[in-house]
Design a protein around this motif. Structure first.
Motif, short mmCIF file in Angstrom:
data_model
loop_
_atom_site.label_atom_id
_atom_site.label_comp_id
_atom_site.label_asym_id
_atom_site.label_seq_id
_atom_site.Cartn_x
_atom_site.Cartn_y
_atom_site.Cartn_z
N GLU A 29 -25.55 -1.01 13.48
CA GLU A 29 -24.15 -1.53 14.15
C GLU A 29 -23.06 -1.58 13.12
O GLU A 29 -23.39 -1.38 11.64
N ALA A 30 -21.96 -1.48 13.48
CA ALA A 30 -20.76 -1.43 12.48
C ALA A 30 -20.93 -2.69 11.83
O ALA A 30 -21.19 -3.86 12.25
N LEU A 31 -20.19 -2.47 10.60
CA LEU A 31 -20.12 -3.80 9.73
C LEU A 31 -18.79 -4.13 9.34
O LEU A 31 -17.71 -3.31 9.48
N ILE A 32 -18.47 -5.35 8.69
CA ILE A 32 -17.19 -5.76 8.38
C ILE A 32 -17.39 -6.04 6.83
O ILE A 32 -18.20 -6.96 6.53
N ILE A 33 -16.53 -5.69 6.13
CA ILE A 33 -16.51 -5.91 4.69
C ILE A 33 -15.15 -6.68 4.18
O ILE A 33 -14.18 -6.00 4.67
N GLN A 34 -15.44 -7.69 3.43
CA GLN A 34 -14.17 -8.48 2.97
C GLN A 34 -14.25 -8.74 1.30
O GLN A 34 -15.30 -9.18 1.18
N PRO A 35 -13.20 -7.99 0.78
CA PRO A 35 -13.11 -8.26 -0.89
C PRO A 35 -13.18 -9.95 -0.99
O PRO A 35 -12.13 -10.71 -0.28
N LEU A 36 -13.72 -10.38 -1.94
CA LEU A 36 -13.41 -11.88 -2.36
C LEU A 36 -13.27 -12.14 -3.85
O LEU A 36 -14.29 -12.15 -4.67
N PRO A 37 -12.30 -12.09 -4.31
CA PRO A 37 -11.00 -11.85 -3.73
C PRO A 37 -10.74 -10.40 -3.72
O PRO A 37 -10.65 -9.52 -2.90
N GLY A 38 -10.72 -10.03 -5.01
CA GLY A 38 -10.77 -8.23 -5.34
C GLY A 38 -10.04 -7.47 -4.37
O GLY A 38 -9.17 -7.69 -3.68
N LYS A 39 -10.58 -6.03 -4.42
CA LYS A 39 -9.70 -4.94 -3.52
C LYS A 39 -10.87 -4.09 -3.16
O LYS A 39 -12.02 -4.05 -3.72
N ILE A 40 -10.39 -3.32 -2.02
CA ILE A 40 -11.53 -2.71 -1.47
C ILE A 40 -11.86 -1.28 -2.54
O ILE A 40 -12.84 -0.83 -2.64
N GLY A 41 -10.53 -1.33 -3.22
CA GLY A 41 -10.68 0.10 -4.25
C GLY A 41 -11.61 -0.25 -5.29
O GLY A 41 -12.01 0.66 -6.16
N ASP A 42 -12.03 -1.46 -5.66
CA ASP A 42 -13.23 -1.75 -6.60
C ASP A 42 -14.53 -1.44 -6.06
O ASP A 42 -15.57 -1.41 -6.94
N LEU A 43 -14.73 -0.93 -4.97
CA LEU A 43 -16.12 -0.66 -4.43
C LEU A 43 -16.05 0.98 -4.06
O LEU A 43 -14.96 1.50 -3.43
N HIS A 44 -17.29 1.50 -4.23
CA HIS A 44 -17.50 2.74 -3.52
C HIS A 44 -18.70 2.78 -2.60
O HIS A 44 -19.53 2.42 -2.70
N ILE A 45 -17.95 3.26 -1.50
CA ILE A 45 -18.85 3.29 0.04
C ILE A 45 -19.48 4.31 0.42
O ILE A 45 -18.76 5.27 0.39
N GLU A 46 -20.66 4.43 0.45
CA GLU A 46 -21.25 5.94 1.08
C GLU A 46 -21.84 5.38 2.33
O GLU A 46 -22.56 4.29 2.65
N PRO A 80 -7.31 -8.14 9.47
CA PRO A 80 -6.44 -9.11 8.70
C PRO A 80 -7.27 -10.05 7.74
O PRO A 80 -8.62 -10.07 7.95
N ALA A 81 -6.74 -10.43 6.51
CA ALA A 81 -7.36 -11.37 5.75
C ALA A 81 -7.65 -10.79 4.43
O ALA A 81 -7.57 -11.93 3.73
N PRO A 82 -7.77 -9.66 3.83
CA PRO A 82 -8.14 -8.52 4.43
C PRO A 82 -9.34 -8.22 4.78
O PRO A 82 -10.59 -8.63 4.00
N LYS A 83 -9.96 -7.49 5.69
CA LYS A 83 -11.13 -7.17 6.37
C LYS A 83 -11.27 -5.61 6.67
O LYS A 83 -10.11 -5.03 6.99
N TYR A 84 -12.35 -4.96 6.47
CA TYR A 84 -12.52 -3.57 6.83
C TYR A 84 -13.58 -3.31 7.56
O TYR A 84 -14.61 -4.00 7.28
N ARG A 85 -13.39 -2.49 8.58
CA ARG A 85 -14.62 -2.23 9.61
C ARG A 85 -15.11 -0.66 8.93
O ARG A 85 -14.74 0.25 8.61
N ILE A 86 -16.56 -0.93 8.94
CA ILE A 86 -17.31 0.35 8.45
C ILE A 86 -18.10 0.60 9.94
O ILE A 86 -19.08 0.08 10.41
N ALA A 87 -17.81 1.79 10.51
CA ALA A 87 -18.11 2.21 11.59
C ALA A 87 -19.47 3.06 11.44
O ALA A 87 -19.87 3.58 10.62
N MET A 88 -20.03 3.27 12.57
CA MET A 88 -21.47 3.96 12.71
C MET A 88 -20.91 5.38 13.01
O MET A 88 -19.90 5.49 13.51
N PRO A 89 -21.67 6.21 12.52
CA PRO A 89 -21.47 7.54 12.78
C PRO A 89 -21.53 8.10 14.27
O PRO A 89 -22.58 7.49 15.09
N LYS A 90 -20.65 8.79 14.43
CA LYS A 90 -20.79 9.33 16.11
C LYS A 90 -22.11 10.14 16.31
O LYS A 90 -22.73 10.73 15.62
#
Length: 259
Positions: free
Chosen positions: A216-233, A248-258
């Motif tokens: 299922e989809a995931l929610i990733i949240q930097p603590l505190p950092g930023k999303i650019g500090d991570l490489h996601i595959e 918001p907060a900031p949080k990002y959604r990692i969707a599942m492939p179609k």
């Protein structure tokens, strides 16, 4: 009957209620209540109703109904004649619409003298009113049952039995999410459907790699950092963070492939 009337009036004063309050509770007319408090029982009603109203009023005031009725009988010289009872029966047929008086288990006079099962109970609700409420309740119950049956039938007609579900054995393929820390940072990773469960929460060192098998989809949240500090595959393919849906907060959604 002046003493009897004074007893009623004093009891009402002790209870702290007005004649209007008594009338609303007992359904007895105010002018009848006032006459009873004056000790005047010569108002235009059959004797059976006078006794019934007196008993009901005494019960409402919390008085000893047996003692009150004994005082009343003593003041009137005892029970009335059979002629008066017959007048009471005729009056009850006229006002209450009883079609077959012989079918009752007791005479109207005895029904008012019964202690607690009177046609005018202390709660002020007559037998006819209770019957009406029971009929209304039964109608409401039938309507609710009919609505439930209609909703169930519509749901069955609109459902598609050919649509596969998880319960029918449909397997959702796993998706492999790989997150590599490019710098010393921290983040929190949770499933979208259950934010209280965490796949990861805390610091990671530069070069640390974590892999998660999810469905299922995931929610990733930097603590505190930023999303650019991570490489996601996702399934071995690089997932640019700019393509993630921001929260918001900031949080990002990692969707599942179609599929």
């Amino acid at each position: 009957m002046k003493n009897l009337g004074e007893t009623l009036k004093q009891a009402r004063a002790n209870k702290g209620v007005e004649l209007r309050d008594v009338s609303d509770a007992t359904k007895i007319r105010i002018d009848f209540l006032a006459k009873m408090e004056e000790g005047d029982f010569n108002f235009d009603l059959p004797e059976i109703y006078k006794r019934g109203f007196l008993r009901l009023y005494a019960a409402y005031l919390g008085l000893d109904t047996k003692a009150i009725m004994a005082d009343y009988y003593a003041s009137t010289g005892g029970r009335h004649s059979d002629k008066e009872s017959q007048r009471a029966q005729n009056a009850k047929k006229q006002f209450l619409g009883e079609l077959d008086e012989e079918s009752t288990s007791s005479s109207p006079e005895n029904r008012y003298d019964e202690e607690p099962n009177s046609d005018l109970p202390p709660d002020g609700i007559s037998a006819d009113d209770k019957s009406k409420y029971l009929k209304i309740g039964a109608i409401v119950a039938c309507v609710i049952a009919a609505i439930i049956l209609i909703v169930a039938a519509v749901s069955k007609l609109t459902s598609n039995p050919e649509t596969p579900t998880i319960a029918q054995g449909l397997e959702i393929p796993e998706c492999v999410i790989t997150i590599k820390a490019l710098t010393d940072t921290s983040y929190k990773l949770t499933p979208e459907s259950n934010p209280n469960y965490t796949y990861h929460k805390g610091e990671v060192r530069a070069g640390d790699v974590k892999t998660f098998n999810v469905k299922e989809a995931l929610i990733i949240q930097p603590l505190p950092g930023k999303i650019g500090d991570l490489h996601i595959e996702r399934n071995g393919q690089h997932l640019d963070y700019a393509r993630l849906i921001p929260h918001p907060a900031p949080k990002y959604r990692i969707a599942m492939p179609k599929q």
